[in-house]
Design a protein around this motif. Structure first.
Motif, PDB file in Angstrom:
ATOM      1  N   LEU A  75       0.847  -1.188   0.000  1.00 33.14           N
ATOM      2  CA  LEU A  75       0.000   0.000   0.000  1.00 33.14           C
ATOM      3  C   LEU A  75       0.885   1.242   0.000  1.00 33.14           C
ATOM      4  CD1 LEU A  75      -2.738  -1.041   2.597  1.00 33.14           C
ATOM      5  CD2 LEU A  75      -2.890  -1.068   0.103  1.00 33.14           C
ATOM      6  N   PRO A  76       0.422   2.323  -0.601  1.00 35.83           N
ATOM      7  CA  PRO A  76       1.264   3.528  -0.671  1.00 35.83           C
ATOM      8  C   PRO A  76       1.423   4.201   0.687  1.00 35.83           C
ATOM      9  CG  PRO A  76      -0.914   3.974  -1.560  1.00 35.83           C
ATOM     10  CD  PRO A  76      -0.858   2.507  -1.304  1.00 35.83           C
ATOM     11  N   GLU A  77       2.639   4.605   0.978  1.00 32.43           N
ATOM     12  CA  GLU A  77       2.897   5.426   2.151  1.00 32.43           C
ATOM     13  C   GLU A  77       2.552   6.871   1.810  1.00 32.43           C
ATOM     14  OE1 GLU A  77       3.792   4.417   5.091  1.00 32.43           O
ATOM     15  OE2 GLU A  77       4.085   2.303   4.588  1.00 32.43           O
ATOM     16  N   PRO A  78       2.312   7.718   2.825  1.00 25.77           N
ATOM     17  CA  PRO A  78       2.039   9.136   2.540  1.00 25.77           C
ATOM     18  C   PRO A  78       3.137   9.754   1.674  1.00 25.77           C
ATOM     19  CG  PRO A  78       1.599   8.650   4.848  1.00 25.77           C
ATOM     20  CD  PRO A  78       2.226   7.424   4.267  1.00 25.77           C
ATOM     21  N   GLY A  79       2.711  10.443   0.625  1.00 23.80           N
ATOM     22  CA  GLY A  79       3.649  11.107  -0.257  1.00 23.80           C
ATOM     23  C   GLY A  79       4.296  10.219  -1.291  1.00 23.80           C
ATOM     24  N   THR A  80       3.837   8.950  -1.403  1.00 23.01           N
ATOM     25  CA  THR A  80       4.423   8.029  -2.378  1.00 23.01           C
ATOM     26  C   THR A  80       3.366   7.565  -3.369  1.00 23.01           C
ATOM     27  OG1 THR A  80       4.000   6.010  -1.102  1.00 23.01           O
ATOM     28  CG2 THR A  80       6.040   7.231  -0.614  1.00 23.01           C
ATOM     29  N   GLU A  81       3.808   6.880  -4.396  1.00 27.14           N
ATOM     30  CA  GLU A  81       2.914   6.351  -5.427  1.00 27.14           C
ATOM     31  C   GLU A  81       3.269   4.897  -5.691  1.00 27.14           C
ATOM     32  OE1 GLU A  81       1.583   7.300 -10.066  1.00 27.14           O
ATOM     33  OE2 GLU A  81       3.413   8.193  -9.218  1.00 27.14           O
ATOM     34  N   VAL A  82       2.258   4.068  -5.873  1.00 22.56           N
ATOM     35  CA  VAL A  82       2.477   2.681  -6.274  1.00 22.56           C
ATOM     36  C   VAL A  82       1.636   2.409  -7.516  1.00 22.56           C
ATOM     37  CG1 VAL A  82       2.997   1.871  -3.942  1.00 22.56           C
ATOM     38  CG2 VAL A  82       0.636   1.798  -4.781  1.00 22.56           C
ATOM     39  N   TRP A  83       2.107   1.456  -8.324  1.00 21.64           N
ATOM     40  CA  TRP A  83       1.386   1.085  -9.528  1.00 21.64           C
ATOM     41  C   TRP A  83       0.607  -0.191  -9.283  1.00 21.64           C
ATOM     42  CZ3 TRP A  83       1.054   3.321 -14.450  1.00 21.64           C
ATOM     43  CH2 TRP A  83       1.749   4.521 -14.595  1.00 21.64           C
ATOM     44  N   ALA A  84      -0.624  -0.232  -9.810  1.00 19.30           N
ATOM     45  CA  ALA A  84      -1.465  -1.417  -9.696  1.00 19.30           C
ATOM     46  C   ALA A  84      -1.453  -2.160 -11.032  1.00 19.30           C
ATOM     47  CB  ALA A  84      -2.896  -1.028  -9.339  1.00 19.30           C
ATOM     48  N   PRO A  85      -1.048  -3.433 -11.037  1.00 19.57           N
ATOM     49  CA  PRO A  85      -1.045  -4.196 -12.294  1.00 19.57           C
ATOM     50  C   PRO A  85      -2.429  -4.351 -12.899  1.00 19.57           C
ATOM     51  CG  PRO A  85       0.277  -5.294 -10.621  1.00 19.57           C
ATOM     52  CD  PRO A  85      -0.469  -4.207  -9.926  1.00 19.57           C
ATOM     53  N   GLY A  86      -3.475  -4.367 -12.063  1.00 17.48           N
ATOM     54  CA  GLY A  86      -4.825  -4.553 -12.577  1.00 17.48           C
ATOM     55  C   GLY A  86      -5.773  -3.479 -12.104  1.00 17.48           C
ATOM     56  N   MET A  87      -6.802  -3.238 -12.916  1.00 15.88           N
ATOM     57  CA  MET A  87      -7.828  -2.267 -12.551  1.00 15.88           C
ATOM     58  C   MET A  87      -9.134  -2.702 -13.177  1.00 15.88           C
ATOM     59  SD  MET A  87      -8.120   1.738 -13.644  1.00 15.88           S
ATOM     60  CE  MET A  87      -9.764   2.384 -13.974  1.00 15.88           C
ATOM     61  N   GLY A  88     -10.211  -2.549 -12.440  1.00 16.30           N
ATOM     62  CA  GLY A  88     -11.524  -2.882 -12.976  1.00 16.30           C
ATOM     63  C   GLY A  88     -12.536  -1.818 -12.619  1.00 16.30           C
ATOM     64  N   SER A  89     -13.608  -1.765 -13.371  1.00 18.23           N
ATOM     65  CA  SER A  89     -14.696  -0.838 -13.066  1.00 18.23           C
ATOM     66  C   SER A  89     -16.015  -1.555 -13.302  1.00 18.23           C
ATOM     67  CB  SER A  89     -14.615   0.416 -13.945  1.00 18.23           C
ATOM     68  OG  SER A  89     -14.515   0.070 -15.319  1.00 18.23           O
ATOM     69  N   CYS A  90     -16.960  -1.365 -12.378  1.00 23.10           N
ATOM     70  CA  CYS A  90     -18.243  -2.047 -12.496  1.00 23.10           C
ATOM     71  C   CYS A  90     -19.254  -1.393 -11.567  1.00 23.10           C
ATOM     72  CB  CYS A  90     -18.112  -3.529 -12.150  1.00 23.10           C
ATOM     73  SG  CYS A  90     -17.447  -3.863 -10.506  1.00 23.10           S
ATOM     74  N   PRO A  91     -20.547  -1.601 -11.791  1.00 25.89           N
ATOM     75  CA  PRO A  91     -21.559  -1.111 -10.863  1.00 25.89           C
ATOM     76  C   PRO A  91     -21.422  -1.819  -9.515  1.00 25.89           C
ATOM     77  CG  PRO A  91     -22.533  -1.720 -12.977  1.00 25.89           C
ATOM     78  CD  PRO A  91     -21.143  -2.259 -12.967  1.00 25.89           C
ATOM     79  N   GLY A  92     -21.572  -1.077  -8.421  1.00 27.95           N
ATOM     80  CA  GLY A  92     -21.482  -1.644  -7.085  1.00 27.95           C
ATOM     81  C   GLY A  92     -22.703  -1.295  -6.254  1.00 27.95           C
ATOM     82  N   GLY A  93     -22.590  -1.396  -4.944  1.00 32.03           N
ATOM     83  CA  GLY A  93     -23.739  -1.175  -4.070  1.00 32.03           C
ATOM     84  C   GLY A  93     -24.754  -2.292  -4.247  1.00 32.03           C
ATOM     85  N   VAL A  94     -26.029  -1.950  -4.378  1.00 33.65           N
ATOM     86  CA  VAL A  94     -27.064  -2.978  -4.536  1.00 33.65           C
ATOM     87  C   VAL A  94     -26.958  -3.702  -5.874  1.00 33.65           C
ATOM     88  CG1 VAL A  94     -28.685  -1.852  -2.972  1.00 33.65           C
ATOM     89  CG2 VAL A  94     -28.755  -1.312  -5.419  1.00 33.65           C
ATOM     90  N   ALA A  95     -26.156  -3.152  -6.798  1.00 34.53           N
ATOM     91  CA  ALA A  95     -25.947  -3.849  -8.070  1.00 34.53           C
ATOM     92  C   ALA A  95     -25.264  -5.189  -7.856  1.00 34.53           C
ATOM     93  CB  ALA A  95     -25.115  -2.980  -9.017  1.00 34.53           C
ATOM     94  N   ASN A  96     -24.488  -5.324  -6.759  1.00 34.18           N
ATOM     95  CA  ASN A  96     -23.833  -6.603  -6.491  1.00 34.18           C
ATOM     96  C   ASN A  96     -24.860  -7.728  -6.381  1.00 34.18           C
ATOM     97  OD1 ASN A  96     -21.348  -5.288  -6.358  1.00 34.18           O
ATOM     98  ND2 ASN A  96     -21.413  -5.089  -4.133  1.00 34.18           N
ATOM     99  N   LEU A  97     -25.913  -7.495  -5.618  1.00 32.75           N
ATOM    100  CA  LEU A  97     -26.950  -8.506  -5.435  1.00 32.75           C
ATOM    101  C   LEU A  97     -27.755  -8.703  -6.710  1.00 32.75           C
ATOM    102  CD1 LEU A  97     -28.700 -10.451  -3.846  1.00 32.75           C
ATOM    103  CD2 LEU A  97     -29.856  -8.487  -2.791  1.00 32.75           C
ATOM    104  N   ALA A  98     -28.109  -7.603  -7.371  1.00 28.74           N
ATOM    105  CA  ALA A  98     -28.927  -7.698  -8.577  1.00 28.74           C
ATOM    106  C   ALA A  98     -28.221  -8.485  -9.677  1.00 28.74           C
ATOM    107  CB  ALA A  98     -29.296  -6.298  -9.068  1.00 28.74           C
TER     108      ALA A  98
END
Length: 354
Positions: free
Chosen positions: A25-48
């Protein structure tokens, strides 16, 4: 006449942006790169989404902004997942709520930004659609529709959101009088009942609602059905867990599926633990939910393992526990499963058949 829904889910949909594969996890003032990223509807959409992938005709009562994030969620839910949004509203002067989730070390941390809805929570479910079942999260406000749903013959399944006030007021449980089932996790159940063990919480809650299921994460679930006298204690399904986001919602979708199918309590709970376990093997919330194809593939592999290792091997134990799957997996069913995608703007990501 509109087709009756199998499940109606009211509530808020968030745009979830998930970063995966972090080594730290990034420390304050630092940056880390994430090999993966996703986007999707969340909240009650998880159940639906989870329910729709299990073949339930699912309707969503929510507010979706007309901004780019809301349009993305609308397209994914309606075109890709086949969810009925006729009871939902599109709002021009409201920003979509957004949650950024960071998956790390088999857990996740989240940051959420949102604005108050320009309508109250009950306003999301005006014109309650005809449905065999519905889902509700316990809250001091916004559950007035539950009594109307019960009067219409709808089975209402309730869960418990986390109480940020740490009060865990028993008054919130009053809505259970109009519910068919209550599915809290072990911590929530023990907080509400002031008990020290999940089984004690199950016993106390069983007097408030016909069916109670207390989920215990990877340890499985405990359940009692007061209407039939059935009691079940089902262990978890061992999997390599990557991201638990939405697993509770997938569990609920599995339990609703079994209930509407008229299955015995032990089979309902076992199926719910299975689909919940399959979901945590993938990153993301709603789009990590399994379809029947995933379930069929797991069952084929499990039976093959049991045939190779007779007796009390883990595969043989699972094969005996889930033997009922032979009767409930739709013949030849291979629902397409869409994992979280990395972009929001590409229409090809949500086109039919993708």
């Amino acid at each position: 006449m509109a087709r009756q829904l199998d499940l109606f889910v009211p509530g808020i949909v968030y745009l979830d942006v998930i970063f995966t594969g972090l080594r730290e996890l990034p420390e304050p003032g630092t940056e880390v790169w994430a090999p993966g990223m996703g986007s999707c509807p969340g909240g009650v959409a998880n159940l639906a989404v989870a329910a729709s992938r299990l073949g339930l005709h699912t309707g969503l009562g929510t507010a979706l902004s007309s901004d780019a994030y809301g349009e993305f969620c609308h397209q994914v839910l309606s075109r890709q997942e086949g969810i009925d949004l006729s009871a939902s509203r599109r709002l021009d002067d409201w920003h979509s709520p957004v949650t950024v989730s960071v998956a790390y070390d088999r857990d996740r941390s989240m940051i959420t930004h949102g604005h108050p809805l320009p309508t109250d929570a009950d306003g999301l479910v005006n014109g309650l659609p005809a449905a065999r079942s519905a889902a509700v999260s316990l809250a001091p406000e916004g559950t007035g529709w539950v009594r109307r749903a019960r009067a219409a013959g709808t089975l209402v399944f309730a869960d418990a959101g986390w109480d940020d006030t740490d009060q865990w007021s028993c008054e919130v449980l009053g809505v259970l009088a109009d519910c068919h089932a209550f599915l809290p996790n072990a911590v929530e159940a023990m907080r509400y009942t002031r008990t020290d063990e999940p089984r004690q919480a199950l016993e106390k809650l069983s007097g408030l609602v016909p069916v109670v299921v207390v989920t215990c994460g990877g340890d499985g679930a405990l359940a009692v059905d007061g209407s039939t006298g059935e009691v079940a204690s089902v262990p978890g399904v061992p999997v390599e867990a990557l991201d638990p986001t939405g697993a509770g919602d997938v569990f609920t979708a599995g339990f609703v599926t079994g209930t509407l199918g008229g299955w015995p309590l032990a089979e309902r709970v076992a199926f719910a633990t299975l689909v919940g376990a399959l979901s945590v093997q993938h990153f993301g919330g709603s789009l990590s939910a399994p379809g029947w194809g995933d379930i069929a593939d797991w069952w084929t592999a499990t039976r093959a393992g049991a045939a190779r290792h007779h007796g009390d091997s883990s595969e043989a134990v699972l094969a005996r526990r889930f033997g009922f799957l032979d009767d409930v997996i739709p013949p030849g069913s291979r629902n397409a499963v869409h994992r979280a995608t990395a972009t929001i703007a590409r229409l090809s990501d949500v086109s039919p058949g993708h």
